[in-house]
Write a protein that holds these residues in place. Structure first.
Motif, PDB file in Angstrom:
ATOM      1  N   MET A  22     -10.643  -5.045 -11.775  1.00  0.00           N
ATOM      2  CA  MET A  22      -9.246  -4.825 -11.377  1.00  0.00           C
ATOM      3  C   MET A  22      -9.128  -4.897  -9.851  1.00  0.00           C
ATOM      4  O   MET A  22      -9.898  -4.268  -9.142  1.00  0.00           O
ATOM      5  N   PRO A  23      -8.154  -5.687  -9.338  1.00  0.00           N
ATOM      6  CA  PRO A  23      -8.031  -5.811  -7.888  1.00  0.00           C
ATOM      7  C   PRO A  23      -7.570  -4.513  -7.243  1.00  0.00           C
ATOM      8  O   PRO A  23      -6.940  -3.660  -7.872  1.00  0.00           O
ATOM      9  N   ALA A  24      -7.910  -4.364  -5.972  1.00  0.00           N
ATOM     10  CA  ALA A  24      -7.455  -3.195  -5.220  1.00  0.00           C
ATOM     11  C   ALA A  24      -5.934  -3.247  -5.084  1.00  0.00           C
ATOM     12  O   ALA A  24      -5.347  -4.311  -4.903  1.00  0.00           O
ATOM     13  N   VAL A  25      -5.294  -2.085  -5.176  1.00  0.00           N
ATOM     14  CA  VAL A  25      -3.838  -2.004  -5.114  1.00  0.00           C
ATOM     15  C   VAL A  25      -3.423  -0.885  -4.155  1.00  0.00           C
ATOM     16  O   VAL A  25      -4.202   0.023  -3.864  1.00  0.00           O
ATOM     17  N   ILE A  26      -2.194  -0.965  -3.673  1.00  0.00           N
ATOM     18  CA  ILE A  26      -1.595   0.130  -2.919  1.00  0.00           C
ATOM     19  C   ILE A  26      -0.985   1.092  -3.928  1.00  0.00           C
ATOM     20  O   ILE A  26      -0.138   0.699  -4.739  1.00  0.00           O
ATOM     21  N   GLU A  27      -1.408   2.328  -3.900  1.00  0.00           N
ATOM     22  CA  GLU A  27      -0.928   3.320  -4.862  1.00  0.00           C
ATOM     23  C   GLU A  27       0.469   3.812  -4.480  1.00  0.00           C
ATOM     24  O   GLU A  27       0.820   3.915  -3.303  1.00  0.00           O
ATOM     25  N   LYS A  28       1.259   4.134  -5.510  1.00  0.00           N
ATOM     26  CA  LYS A  28       2.590   4.675  -5.294  1.00  0.00           C
ATOM     27  C   LYS A  28       2.527   5.967  -4.479  1.00  0.00           C
ATOM     28  O   LYS A  28       3.401   6.242  -3.651  1.00  0.00           O
ATOM     29  N   SER A  29       1.471   6.744  -4.698  1.00  0.00           N
ATOM     30  CA  SER A  29       1.321   8.015  -3.986  1.00  0.00           C
ATOM     31  C   SER A  29       1.160   7.807  -2.474  1.00  0.00           C
ATOM     32  O   SER A  29       1.539   8.670  -1.681  1.00  0.00           O
ATOM     33  N   THR A  30       0.621   6.647  -2.082  1.00  0.00           N
ATOM     34  CA  THR A  30       0.467   6.348  -0.652  1.00  0.00           C
ATOM     35  C   THR A  30       1.824   6.163   0.003  1.00  0.00           C
ATOM     36  O   THR A  30       2.091   6.718   1.079  1.00  0.00           O
ATOM     37  N   LEU A  31       2.698   5.383  -0.629  1.00  0.00           N
ATOM     38  CA  LEU A  31       4.036   5.212  -0.087  1.00  0.00           C
ATOM     39  C   LEU A  31       4.805   6.529  -0.113  1.00  0.00           C
ATOM     40  O   LEU A  31       5.565   6.830   0.813  1.00  0.00           O
ATOM     41  N   GLN A  32       4.598   7.320  -1.159  1.00  0.00           N
ATOM     42  CA  GLN A  32       5.297   8.598  -1.249  1.00  0.00           C
ATOM     43  C   GLN A  32       4.859   9.544  -0.130  1.00  0.00           C
ATOM     44  O   GLN A  32       5.680  10.254   0.447  1.00  0.00           O
ATOM     45  N   PHE A  33       3.567   9.535   0.176  1.00  0.00           N
ATOM     46  CA  PHE A  33       3.078  10.357   1.287  1.00  0.00           C
ATOM     47  C   PHE A  33       3.743   9.944   2.604  1.00  0.00           C
ATOM     48  O   PHE A  33       4.189  10.793   3.382  1.00  0.00           O
ATOM     49  N   LEU A  34       3.822   8.641   2.855  1.00  0.00           N
ATOM     50  CA  LEU A  34       4.421   8.158   4.093  1.00  0.00           C
ATOM     51  C   LEU A  34       5.912   8.478   4.160  1.00  0.00           C
ATOM     52  O   LEU A  34       6.442   8.790   5.234  1.00  0.00           O
ATOM     53  N   LYS A  35       6.595   8.409   3.014  1.00  0.00           N
ATOM     54  CA  LYS A  35       8.013   8.797   2.981  1.00  0.00           C
ATOM     55  C   LYS A  35       8.171  10.266   3.329  1.00  0.00           C
ATOM     56  O   LYS A  35       9.046  10.646   4.124  1.00  0.00           O
ATOM     57  N   SER A  36       7.334  11.096   2.749  1.00  0.00           N
ATOM     58  CA  SER A  36       7.403  12.533   3.002  1.00  0.00           C
ATOM     59  C   SER A  36       7.055  12.855   4.450  1.00  0.00           C
ATOM     60  O   SER A  36       7.663  13.730   5.075  1.00  0.00           O
ATOM     61  N   LEU A  37       6.071  12.135   4.994  1.00  0.00           N
ATOM     62  CA  LEU A  37       5.674  12.344   6.375  1.00  0.00           C
ATOM     63  C   LEU A  37       6.821  12.016   7.335  1.00  0.00           C
ATOM     64  O   LEU A  37       7.036  12.716   8.329  1.00  0.00           O
ATOM     65  N   ALA A  38       7.574  10.960   7.023  1.00  0.00           N
ATOM     66  CA  ALA A  38       8.708  10.584   7.876  1.00  0.00           C
ATOM     67  C   ALA A  38       9.763  11.692   7.927  1.00  0.00           C
ATOM     68  O   ALA A  38      10.456  11.857   8.934  1.00  0.00           O
ATOM     69  N   LYS A  39       9.864  12.445   6.854  1.00  0.00           N
ATOM     70  CA  LYS A  39      10.849  13.536   6.791  1.00  0.00           C
ATOM     71  C   LYS A  39      10.287  14.843   7.347  1.00  0.00           C
ATOM     72  O   LYS A  39      11.051  15.758   7.653  1.00  0.00           O
ATOM     73  N   ASN A  40       8.967  14.931   7.444  1.00  0.00           N
ATOM     74  CA  ASN A  40       8.325  16.184   7.865  1.00  0.00           C
ATOM     75  C   ASN A  40       7.241  15.918   8.904  1.00  0.00           C
ATOM     76  O   ASN A  40       6.090  16.303   8.733  1.00  0.00           O
TER      77      ASN A  40
END
Length: 217
Positions: free
Chosen positions: A1-19
């Protein structure tokens, strides 16, 4: 299976932008480390693929990915963390010119290739080549792989004609460029797609006509 960007990674960055503060970051350090591991795995896999069609100087993702901690010493913006992850990928040897850049940020992810900050000597060399060979540049910038993947060449430009060049030159708008790069943006859905690794690799591969020409220049 190829390496992928996890949804949790984008969610972390979204949360970081707010906090974007140290207390929140320290409380969520485990999420940051998981996101960093995800990006490290992805970039390591990307480097393997890129070395099949180019010579890459960076041996692993650790030499590509930028620190998430911002240098705020000389900035009015005192937020301590970057709200994106990514970094530059260097081509090996002095003969191979140009560089790649991968940027993962919710709503603003991109892959770029070109010359973001050429030194004065290189900038003059590029402009001299445009001045003398602008027909070749016209042909180059109409290359299908460049146009279909990236569209038009990007970069900051001067407001007026650069010193030593004619304001009446047919390629004056190109001569005004201070940067010469191509940029392709991705939606969050594209970033999370299982084929994103293949997409980024092909995106970088498609900038090669420009790199090959510039390496000769």
């Amino acid at each position: 299976m190829p390496a992928v960007i996890e949804k949790s990674t984008l969610q972390f960055l979204k949360s970081l932008a707010k906090n974007n503060n140290r207390d929140w970051f320290n409380d969520n350090k485990d999420k940051y480390l998981a996101s960093l591991e995800n990006l490290t795995t992805f970039v390591d896999a990307l480097l393997i693929e890129m070395n099949k069609h180019d010579q890459i100087e960076n041996p692993n993702a650790k030499q590509v990915l930028m620190r998430i901690y911002r240098d705020t010493r000389f900035s009015k913006d005192k937020t301590p963390y970057k709200t994106y992850m990514g970094g530059g990928i260097d081509r090996a040897t002095k003969k191979l010119r140009g560089g790649y850049y991968l940027h993962i940020e919710p709503g603003n992810s991109m892959a770029c290739g070109g010359f973001y900050g050429p030194n004065p000597a290189d900038l003059l060399r590029i402009r001299k080549d445009i001045e003398l060979n602008y027909k070749e540049w016209e042909k180059l910038l109409k290359n299908k792989s460049l146009l279909n993947t990236y569209g038009q060449i990007q970069g900051e430009t001067l407001a007026s004609c650069p010193k030593g060049f004619s304001k009446d030159h047919p390629a004056i708008e190109l001569l005004k460029h201070k940067q010469f790069y191509f940029q392709r943006n991705f939606t969050d859905a594209e970033v999370l797609d299982k084929n994103f690794l293949k997409t980024v690799n092909q995106t970088f591969k498609n900038v090669r006509p420009f790199f090959d020409y510039m390496s000769e220049v």
